[in-house]
Every structure is written in structure tokens, then in C-alpha cells.
Write an enzyme that holds these catalytic residues in place. Structure first.
Site, PDB file in Angstrom:
ATOM      1  N   GLU A  90      43.839  12.070  33.065  1.00  0.00           N
ATOM      2  CA  GLU A  90      42.827  13.108  33.250  1.00  0.00           C
ATOM      3  C   GLU A  90      43.364  14.200  34.165  1.00  0.00           C
ATOM      4  O   GLU A  90      44.271  13.966  34.965  1.00  0.00           O
ATOM      5  CB  GLU A  90      41.567  12.433  33.826  1.00  0.00           C
ATOM      6  CG  GLU A  90      40.403  13.327  34.145  1.00  0.00           C
ATOM      7  CD  GLU A  90      39.809  14.086  32.978  1.00  0.00           C
ATOM      8  OE1 GLU A  90      40.569  14.793  32.288  1.00  0.00           O
ATOM      9  OE2 GLU A  90      38.587  14.022  32.775  1.00  0.00           O
ATOM     10  N   ASP A  91      42.809  15.400  34.028  1.00  0.00           N
ATOM     11  CA  ASP A  91      43.239  16.481  34.924  1.00  0.00           C
ATOM     12  C   ASP A  91      42.600  16.340  36.306  1.00  0.00           C
ATOM     13  O   ASP A  91      43.278  16.364  37.318  1.00  0.00           O
ATOM     14  CB  ASP A  91      42.965  17.866  34.318  1.00  0.00           C
ATOM     15  CG  ASP A  91      41.497  18.090  33.946  1.00  0.00           C
ATOM     16  OD1 ASP A  91      40.688  17.141  34.027  1.00  0.00           O
ATOM     17  OD2 ASP A  91      41.148  19.221  33.558  1.00  0.00           O
ATOM     18  N   ASP A 103      36.367  14.126  39.255  1.00  0.00           N
ATOM     19  CA  ASP A 103      35.429  14.922  40.046  1.00  0.00           C
ATOM     20  C   ASP A 103      34.189  14.066  40.339  1.00  0.00           C
ATOM     21  O   ASP A 103      34.221  13.212  41.207  1.00  0.00           O
ATOM     22  CB  ASP A 103      35.115  16.185  39.233  1.00  0.00           C
ATOM     23  CG  ASP A 103      34.333  17.219  39.995  1.00  0.00           C
ATOM     24  OD1 ASP A 103      34.437  17.280  41.220  1.00  0.00           O
ATOM     25  OD2 ASP A 103      33.587  17.997  39.355  1.00  0.00           O
ATOM     26  N   PHE A 150      36.960  24.693  43.552  1.00  0.00           N
ATOM     27  CA  PHE A 150      37.235  24.836  42.126  1.00  0.00           C
ATOM     28  C   PHE A 150      38.653  25.368  41.947  1.00  0.00           C
ATOM     29  O   PHE A 150      39.060  26.306  42.621  1.00  0.00           O
ATOM     30  CB  PHE A 150      36.217  25.776  41.471  1.00  0.00           C
ATOM     31  CG  PHE A 150      36.164  25.600  39.982  1.00  0.00           C
ATOM     32  CD1 PHE A 150      35.377  24.610  39.417  1.00  0.00           C
ATOM     33  CD2 PHE A 150      36.942  26.395  39.144  1.00  0.00           C
ATOM     34  CE1 PHE A 150      35.346  24.417  38.043  1.00  0.00           C
ATOM     35  CE2 PHE A 150      36.923  26.205  37.769  1.00  0.00           C
ATOM     36  CZ  PHE A 150      36.122  25.220  37.219  1.00  0.00           C
ATOM     37  N   ARG A 195      44.445  28.028  31.736  1.00  0.00           N
ATOM     38  CA  ARG A 195      45.084  26.710  31.568  1.00  0.00           C
ATOM     39  C   ARG A 195      46.607  26.833  31.655  1.00  0.00           C
ATOM     40  O   ARG A 195      47.287  25.906  32.052  1.00  0.00           O
ATOM     41  CB  ARG A 195      44.710  26.098  30.211  1.00  0.00           C
ATOM     42  CG  ARG A 195      43.260  25.684  30.089  1.00  0.00           C
ATOM     43  CD  ARG A 195      43.069  24.796  28.868  1.00  0.00           C
ATOM     44  NE  ARG A 195      41.679  24.658  28.477  1.00  0.00           N
ATOM     45  CZ  ARG A 195      40.812  23.798  29.016  1.00  0.00           C
ATOM     46  NH1 ARG A 195      41.201  23.017  29.990  1.00  0.00           N
ATOM     47  NH2 ARG A 195      39.569  23.731  28.591  1.00  0.00           N
TER      48      ARG A 195
HETATM   49  P1  IMP Z   1      33.781  14.607  36.128  1.00  0.00           P
HETATM   50  O1  IMP Z   1      33.130  13.942  34.970  1.00  0.00           O
HETATM   51  O2  IMP Z   1      32.781  15.313  37.006  1.00  0.00           O
HETATM   52  O3  IMP Z   1      34.673  13.712  36.936  1.00  0.00           O
HETATM   53  O4  IMP Z   1      34.520  15.850  35.572  1.00  0.00           O
HETATM   54  C1  IMP Z   1      35.719  15.964  35.201  1.00  0.00           C
HETATM   55  C2  IMP Z   1      35.998  17.253  34.465  1.00  0.00           C
HETATM   56  O5  IMP Z   1      35.365  18.406  35.040  1.00  0.00           O
HETATM   57  C3  IMP Z   1      37.453  17.486  34.622  1.00  0.00           C
HETATM   58  O6  IMP Z   1      38.161  16.805  33.637  1.00  0.00           O
HETATM   59  C4  IMP Z   1      37.559  18.964  34.477  1.00  0.00           C
HETATM   60  O7  IMP Z   1      37.670  19.292  33.122  1.00  0.00           O
HETATM   61  C5  IMP Z   1      36.256  19.504  35.017  1.00  0.00           C
HETATM   62  N1  IMP Z   1      36.481  20.018  36.373  1.00  0.00           N
HETATM   63  C6  IMP Z   1      36.060  19.473  37.524  1.00  0.00           C
HETATM   64  N2  IMP Z   1      36.458  20.199  38.582  1.00  0.00           N
HETATM   65  C7  IMP Z   1      37.172  21.228  38.072  1.00  0.00           C
HETATM   66  C8  IMP Z   1      37.903  22.323  38.671  1.00  0.00           C
HETATM   67  O8  IMP Z   1      37.978  22.516  39.899  1.00  0.00           O
HETATM   68  N3  IMP Z   1      38.535  23.162  37.804  1.00  0.00           N
HETATM   69  C9  IMP Z   1      38.509  22.996  36.454  1.00  0.00           C
HETATM   70  N4  IMP Z   1      37.854  22.002  35.871  1.00  0.00           N
HETATM   71  C10 IMP Z   1      37.189  21.116  36.663  1.00  0.00           C
END
Ligand code: IMP
Length: 174
Positions: free
Chosen positions: A93-94, A97, A146, A159
Site C-alpha cells: 500500500e502507499d 492512514d 497530506f 502521482r
Molecule cells: P485508509 O483507508 O484511510 O488507511 O486510506 C488509505 C488511502 O487513502 C491511501 O491508500 C491513499 O490512497 C489515501 N491517502 C491517505 N492519506 C493520503 C495522503 O496524504 N496523500 C494521498 N493519499 C492519501
């Protein structure tokens, strides 16, 4: 936009994680499952630093909104192409969060009965967690800001930025 991590810093950490994974899985093979689209670049780099056999697959999930949505409504848009039963799988995963995406995907992947399942993430924002989930391999832990670049977007843009940069707070709505 201010640089948080340079290309060189990212490359160094990715190499370190690749070495760690190679040690942990010595003698076996791995399936890397990337979460589209953000993890594509991290997966591409990571896979080339791992010295044990590794194949790729990808999943895509619907976004439940960028902001403070805590509904947990994550939906699968694209499933894996090949069976993972009995295989060693790493979800790539990137950003980890709130944790909603990865806990949903982890549950889904476990239904396929892999031999093992771990998580690798480029960035971890522990402050934002809504569900208890941790990654096994983390390139960088970051505060609640962010970011864009190295696969990560703001409204699908940036990206391709090669380093990881802080997106201006006033524009992020985050
Ligand atoms: P989670 O389900 O809240 O853990 O969200 C994960 C997804 O939210 C990540 O895979 C990202 O695609 C997106 N995301 C969360 N924070 C950021 C950020 O700072 N920049 C870009 N995308 C983000």
C-alpha cells in the site's frame, strides 16, 4: 511544495525493506498484491529490491472520500487475477492512514487462505488510525499531513512526482 523525502531517501528505505523481506522469505516465493493506483510505483521499486522470487497482482478499492469519513465503506472494484491459496502474500500500500482500506483488504485476502499475509506500506500515519492495524514493513512514519508524489495523488494529479512532498494544508482539506 516542500520535499518530505527525496528520491534518494526513498530509494534507500525501499532497498532496506527489500533486503528485510528477502531475509524473512529466504527460500520461498512471494506474491505482492498492490493496491491501485497509489501503490503502483512503490510496488515496482520494492519488487526489484527483493531477491526472492516474487510475482505481482493488483486490487482496486473504491475511495470512501479523502476527508474524515469513518463509515468504513470500502468496496472492491478489482479483485486479484490469480489464486493465492497456500501462497505467501504481501499486501503493498502507499499509505496506511485510517486503516480502513487495509483492514478490509486483509479480511478479504485471508478468505483466500494464503500461507501467510503481511503488509508493506510506503508511509504510515499512525495518528489517523480509526481501526487497529499495523504494517509489517514501513518505509516512513509521518505525522498527519497530506502528501503527494511517488504514486500518491491529490485528485489524481502528482502521482508522477518522483519525491514525496507536503501538499499545502490550506488546499488539502485534511
Ligand atoms: P485508509 O483507508 O484511510 O488507511 O486510506 C488509505 C488511502 O487513502 C491511501 O491508500 C491513499 O490512497 C489515501 N491517502 C491517505 N492519506 C493520503 C495522503 O496524504 N496523500 C494521498 N493519499 C492519501
Amino acid at each position: 511544495m516542500d520535499i518530505l523525502f527525496t528520491q534518494a531517501e526513498i530509494a534507500q528505505r525501499v532497498r532496506e525493506i527489500g533486503e528485510e523481506i528477502s531475509r524473512d522469505y529466504a527460500g520461498s516465493s512471494i506474491v505482492l498484491i498492490g493496491v491501485l493506483k497509489g501503490a503502483a510505483i512503490f510496488l515496482a521499486d520494492l519488487s526489484r529490491t527483493i531477491t526472492v522470487d516474487n510475482t505481482f497482482d493488483f486490487v482496486a478499492v473504491s475511495s470512501y472520500g479523502r476527508a474524515r469519513v469513518s463509515s468504513g465503506a470500502v468496496k472492491l472494484i478489482k479483485d486479484i487475477d490469480n489464486p493465492i491459496e497456500g501462497k505467501h502474500v504481501i499486501l503493498v500500500e502507499d499509505i496506511l492512514d485510517t486503516g480502513l482500506t487495509l483492514s478490509y483488504l486483509r479480511g478479504l485476502m485471508l478468505q483466500h487462505k494464503p500461507a501467510s499475509l503481511k503488509i508493506a506500506t510506503c508511509l504510515d500515519k499512525p495518528e489517523r488510525r480509526l481501526v487497529p492495524i499495523e504494517a509489517d514493513y514501513v518505509a516512513f512514519k509521518i505525522p498527519n499531513r497530506f502528501v503527494i508524489g511517488y504514486g500518491m495523488d491529490y485528485a489524481e494529479i502528482y502521482r508522477n512526482v518522483p519525491d514525496i512532498r507536503l501538499f499545502p494544508e490550506e488546499l488539502a482539506g485534511h
